[in-house]
Write a protein that holds these residues in place. Structure first.
Motif, mmCIF file in Angstrom:
data_model
loop_
_atom_site.group_PDB
_atom_site.id
_atom_site.type_symbol
_atom_site.label_atom_id
_atom_site.label_comp_id
_atom_site.label_asym_id
_atom_site.label_seq_id
_atom_site.Cartn_x
_atom_site.Cartn_y
_atom_site.Cartn_z
ATOM 1 N N LYS A 136 1.222 6.529 -7.057
ATOM 2 C CA LYS A 136 0.111 7.420 -7.395
ATOM 3 C C LYS A 136 0.544 8.871 -7.479
ATOM 4 O O LYS A 136 -0.030 9.658 -8.241
ATOM 5 N N SER A 137 1.563 9.234 -6.693
ATOM 6 C CA SER A 137 2.010 10.628 -6.717
ATOM 7 C C SER A 137 2.642 10.999 -8.052
ATOM 8 O O SER A 137 2.715 12.184 -8.405
ATOM 9 N N LYS B 274 1.141 4.137 -2.916
ATOM 10 C CA LYS B 274 0.975 5.558 -2.630
ATOM 11 C C LYS B 274 2.089 6.366 -3.304
ATOM 12 O O LYS B 274 1.844 7.458 -3.827
ATOM 13 N N GLN C 62 0.834 -1.211 0.000
ATOM 14 C CA GLN C 62 0.000 0.000 0.000
ATOM 15 C C GLN C 62 0.865 1.255 0.000
ATOM 16 O O GLN C 62 0.562 2.239 -0.690
ATOM 17 N N GLN C 63 1.967 1.215 0.755
ATOM 18 C CA GLN C 63 2.878 2.356 0.783
ATOM 19 C C GLN C 63 3.552 2.552 -0.573
ATOM 20 O O GLN C 63 3.733 3.676 -1.034
#
Length: 502
Positions: free
Chosen positions: A157-158, A154, A150-151
């Motif tokens: 996605k940035s 993230k 999940q990290q």
């Protein structure tokens, strides 16, 4: 506008895409160069760069200062902190006038893209031209940092513009364009220098460690591996080191000591075991000196580098020299003991403690700091030239040969380490010789007390300039074996201690 400045061609297309491109190259020349040459070196390239430069030059003075970049990038939808913008200006400002002219701006972008490509290549484990969450997790795991999927998503996605949950070269570069990339973890990982190579003198500027290495505790494993490598290296080259000390102190025009004659004299006086006199204290001082130097360097870095993760070359030199001076001041009595033990006759001392007791009783505490001034003065030329030569060779290799990885390979690393150490020693050798003679004064019966300047004058008057380089031959003879041995031992100890290598 920003994304159109640099080439949009895919740096490393997938194998199937490459095959398709090659099969259609005869009928479609543009397939080999998707941008048609307009961006990656074509006639419009300079115009695009000039257009971006003018957009960022908000006050129209022909230079980009921190304020210009802040306002200009904000207009283009890019938000950077003042500290980041200051790093951009410092990285590209060759004439040190506090701003970037057009030539400096273009050079910065080109150099910046090369660094970004190195990082992208190192992250692209599958070599398919895209970075996914698993590759980010694997790369950070190699650095000793574990993150969840999940990290990793993230992070993706940035930078991910098209929602594919992968990052291609263009997305990666667009996100990082005009963003400072001074600390590339891969380069720091592969180009360790003072931690790996030990030539008997611990005067080099300490290595940088990545944030991950510091946070996960890998730094102390590197230091332990380096200390162990130094102990083995110094022990293997101890006979040459003792011969160097003997030639520095006893050789002269009237007593022309050669290498073979020196070894013969040592063995005749004390047997083969005498070749290692002084090595015990030389190995023993590695641990306290390395620990004090590293801690002092980290503290000084915070003062001279403010919030920067890594320092620029001149800042590293200042911080490293000060840390070296602090470390040398702390363990200097051990340096004097090492010289006295190396010069001792058979039966003169029963051991290191006996030697220390006799020096203290006969000469007082001041004897443990003989030669302190030339030793401190020698730190700057040694550390400065060693660092400058190593960084020059490293950057030359990275600019010319680093295409897919910053890993230079064993032989390049050994060559750079050997050349930088040799140049550093050559520059500081006269000071090292004077230091050794001052440390050895009381071991020569009837020797008068002399100062550093008077000793320099005496050597030049009686022996000429050549006299300042007595013992240079065995000193240089030990550099290549010392560097090679320390590297091999360091790499094996890293595996034993669980340090990740890529």
């Amino acid at each position: 506008m920003v994304s159109s400045v640099l080439c949009r061609c895919v740096a490393s297309p997938p194998p199937d895409a490459a095959a398709a491109a090659s099969s259609s190259s005869a009928s479609s020349p543009a397939s080999v160069d998707p941008c048609g040459g307009a961006v990656c070196g074509g006639p419009d390239h300079q115009l695009r760069l000039w257009s971006l430069f003018q957009t960022l030059d908000v006050n129209r003075d022909g230079g980009l200062c921190v304020n210009d970049l802040a306002v200009g990038l904000r207009r283009l939808g890019l938000h950077r902190t003042e500290g980041e913008l200051r790093k951009i200006v410092q990285a590209g400002d060759k004439d040190l006038d506090g701003q970037l002219d057009f030539e400096e701006f273009v050079h910065y972008l080109q150099d910046h893209e090369k660094k970004l490509r190195l990082v992208f290549k190192s992250l692209d484990k599958k070599n398919d031209g895209r970075i996914d969450a698993q590759e980010i997790m694997q790369s950070l795991r190699d650095l000793g940092v574990k993150i969840s999927e999940q990290q990793a998503e993230k992070i993706l996605k940035s930078m991910d513009k098209n929602g594919t949950m992968t990052i291609d070269w263009n997305e990666w570069r667009d996100y990082h364009l005009l963003h400072p990339v001074e600390n590339i973890p891969e380069i720091i990982l592969y180009w360790k220098h003072s931690t790996i190579f030990d030539v008997g003198e611990n005067l080099t500027v300490p290595d940088e460690f990545t944030v991950e290495e510091r946070q996960t505790g890998m730094w102390w494993r590197h230091l332990v591996a380096g200390g162990g490598a130094g102990a083995v290296s110094r022990t293997c080259t101890a006979p040459l080191d003792r011969l160097k000390v003997l030639m520095q102190v006893h050789a002269s025009r009237s007593n022309n000591m050669c290498i073979v004659g020196g070894f013969t004299q040592m063995i005749r006086e004390g047997g083969a075991k005498s070749l290692w006199r002084g090595n015990g204290i030389n190995v023993l001082k590695i641990a306290p000196e390395s620990a004090i130097k590293f801690m002092a360097y980290e503290q000084i870095k915070r003062l001279v580098g403010s919030d920067q993760e890594t320092l620029r070359i001149h800042e590293r030199l200042v911080a490293g020299s000060l840390a070296g001076a602090i470390a040398q001041s702390s363990i200097y009595p051990m340096e004097v003991l090492k010289t006295r033990m190396a010069l001792r006759k058979t039966g003169q001392y029963s051991g290191m403690l006996d030697c220390a007791r006799k020096i203290l009783a006969r000469e007082g505490m001041a004897a443990f700091y003989k030669g302190y001034v030339p030793n401190m003065l020698g730190i700057i030329p040694y550390a400065g030239i060693d660092l400058a030569v190593y960084e020059t060779l490293k950057n030359a290799w990275l600019q010319r040969y680093a295409v897919n990885s910053a890993d230079p390979g064993v032989f390049v690393l050994l060559a750079c380490g050997t050349m930088s150490s040799t140049c550093g020693q050559l520059a500081s050798y006269p000071l090292a010789l004077v230091r050794t003679r001052m440390q050895a004064q009381a071991s020569i019966e009837g020797a008068p007390e002399v100062t550093m300047s008077s000793l320099f004058r005496q050597i030049l008057r009686t022996e000429g300039a050549f006299g300042l380089y007595r013992g240079l031959a065995p000193n240089f003879m030990k550099v290549i074996p010392a560097v090679s041995i320390s590297y091999v031992v360091y790499e094996n100890l890293k595996i034993t201690l669980g340090v990740q290598s890529r």
